[in-house]
Design a protein around this motif. Structure first.
Motif, PDB file in Angstrom:
ATOM      1  N   UNK A 183     -57.558 -27.792  10.031  1.00 55.47           N
ATOM      2  CA  UNK A 183     -56.178 -27.386   9.756  1.00 55.47           C
ATOM      3  C   UNK A 183     -55.411 -27.077  11.032  1.00 55.47           C
ATOM      4  N   UNK A 184     -56.162 -26.855  12.123  1.00 57.18           N
ATOM      5  CA  UNK A 184     -55.558 -26.482  13.411  1.00 57.18           C
ATOM      6  C   UNK A 184     -54.724 -25.210  13.284  1.00 57.18           C
ATOM      7  N   UNK A 185     -55.201 -24.306  12.460  1.00 53.05           N
ATOM      8  CA  UNK A 185     -54.572 -23.007  12.242  1.00 53.05           C
ATOM      9  C   UNK A 185     -55.657 -21.946  12.100  1.00 53.05           C
ATOM     10  N   UNK A 240     -48.533 -17.401   7.520  1.00 53.58           N
ATOM     11  CA  UNK A 240     -49.882 -17.154   7.980  1.00 53.58           C
ATOM     12  C   UNK A 240     -50.885 -17.542   6.901  1.00 53.58           C
ATOM     13  N   UNK A 241     -52.136 -17.806   7.350  1.00 49.51           N
ATOM     14  CA  UNK A 241     -53.155 -18.370   6.481  1.00 49.51           C
ATOM     15  C   UNK A 241     -54.279 -17.358   6.255  1.00 49.51           C
ATOM     16  N   UNK A 242     -54.648 -17.151   4.973  1.00 49.26           N
ATOM     17  CA  UNK A 242     -55.723 -16.224   4.628  1.00 49.26           C
ATOM     18  C   UNK A 242     -56.857 -16.978   3.945  1.00 49.26           C
ATOM     19  N   UNK A 243     -58.066 -16.469   4.093  1.00 51.80           N
ATOM     20  CA  UNK A 243     -59.266 -17.047   3.503  1.00 51.80           C
ATOM     21  C   UNK A 243     -59.899 -15.986   2.611  1.00 51.80           C
ATOM     22  N   UNK A 244     -60.060 -16.273   1.323  1.00 54.53           N
ATOM     23  CA  UNK A 244     -60.643 -15.302   0.405  1.00 54.53           C
ATOM     24  C   UNK A 244     -61.761 -15.934  -0.411  1.00 54.53           C
ATOM     25  N   UNK A 245     -62.431 -15.111  -1.223  1.00 59.16           N
ATOM     26  CA  UNK A 245     -63.541 -15.597  -2.032  1.00 59.16           C
ATOM     27  C   UNK A 245     -64.872 -15.396  -1.341  1.00 59.16           C
ATOM     28  N   UNK A 246     -65.948 -15.609  -2.085  1.00 59.92           N
ATOM     29  CA  UNK A 246     -67.283 -15.362  -1.552  1.00 59.92           C
ATOM     30  C   UNK A 246     -67.634 -16.180  -0.331  1.00 59.92           C
ATOM     31  N   UNK A 247     -67.098 -17.408  -0.238  1.00 59.86           N
ATOM     32  CA  UNK A 247     -67.435 -18.288   0.884  1.00 59.86           C
ATOM     33  C   UNK A 247     -66.686 -17.883   2.157  1.00 59.86           C
TER      34      UNK A 247
END
Length: 314
Positions: free
Chosen positions: A270-272, A249-256
């Motif tokens: 990414x099609x995810x 699974x894909x996670x997105x972190x950081x201020x953006x």
């Protein structure tokens, strides 16, 4: 008179925002048994925002503020706010772990403190928020990273990063918002209102700024230009992901990660989909720092967290 002059020119401290959660509301149930019975704090001093997390008992407390001129002063303010919110004393804190842009400036004479690399901390934070996470995209104010981790323990297995150019970072978004007359907070939603696809060909932020000026001269709308910039950033980040490979699974972190336009552009390319965490992903780094601090205090850390061992640029 001197006191009046000092008062007139004294800078006001940036506002702080704090929240408290029960552990069960935030941490992946599979990871709760691994938490340790000690109070620790993780501090993430970023180029634009500074965040801190306290893990104590069955609660997690968070604080966020604008980064000040002096990282050490900002860190002290964050710790004091966490103590006030949690009702804890300084003597209750077993360890403070610092990470982020200004981590090397953190010093606490009366509390054990260590610095840990951002990549290590973001991986651990994302792992405890969702133990199935295998790939992380972290975009901050100055750089962007793609990280792969071991789902058994949150250890980094591979990563690629770009800290040489602002074109894939929050700084590019700040500059774009300024040029388009938007606030940074509204830039993502403006991009989502786009009705026309514009290709931003420049891979350098300096040339991209010239491209934005050119598009404005052609009477392209701010929304369409904003969307083009978001996809340009996403394509640059996707190049990093391609180096290490994408495993769900894909996670997105950081201020953006709170920018809906960048999130949409990345998911489209990414099609995810990204996993939706139960804690604002801007706190992933300092959460990871606090959790690693727990492991260090209790002797349960099963890997080396020193920069020389982990942070080798891909």
């Amino acid at each position: 008179m001197a006191a009046q002059i000092k008062s007139k020119f004294q800078l006001e401290e940036p506002a702080m925002s704090e929240s408290s959660f029960k552990i069960a509301e935030v941490i992946d149930p599979r990871k709760i048994p691994e938490l340790q019975p000690v109070t620790t704090i993780g501090i993430d001093i970023g180029s634009r925002q500074s965040k801190a997390v306290m893990v104590s008992g069955d609660h997690i407390h968070t604080v966020i503020t604008a980064s000040g001129v002096h990282p050490a002063e900002t860190a002290t303010r964050l710790v004091n706010k966490l103590l006030k919110v949690s009702g804890r004393q300084r003597s209750d804190i077993a360890m403070i772990a610092g990470t982020g842009y200004g981590r090397i400036a953190l010093q606490f004479e009366d509390i054990r403190a260590e610095v840990i690399t951002e990549i290590t901390c973001h991986a651990m934070g994302a792992h405890f928020l969702n133990a199935s996470t295998r790939t992380i995209i972290d975009i901050g104010g100055q750089d962007c990273k793609a990280i792969k981790l071991d789902t058994r323990n949150g250890r980094v297995t591979e990563f690629a990063m770009n800290d040489k150019c602002a074109a894939g970072s929050g700084r590019f978004l700040e500059k774009t918002a300024e040029m388009l007359g938007y606030s940074l907070e509204e830039l993502g939603s403006r991009a989502m209102a786009s009705t026309k696809e514009l290709q931003m060909s420049s891979q350098c932020v300096v040339f991209a700024e010239s491209e934005i000026v050119s598009l404005k001269a052609k009477n392209e709308t701010g929304e369409d230009i904003a969307a083009g910039v978001h996809f340009a950033i996403a394509r640059r980040v996707c190049n990093l992901v391609n180096r290490i490979g994408l495993d769900p699974e894909l996670a997105f972190s950081g201020g953006v990660s709170n920018n809906i336009g960048v999130k949409y552009a990345l998911e489209s390319l990414l099609k995810r989909p990204f996993v939706t965490p139960r804690l604002n992903a801007v706190f992933a780094g300092c959460l990871g720092a606090a959790l690693i601090a727990q492991q260090k205090v209790c002797g349960t850390a099963d890997f080396d967290t020193t920069p020389e061992q982990v942070e080798v640029e891909a």
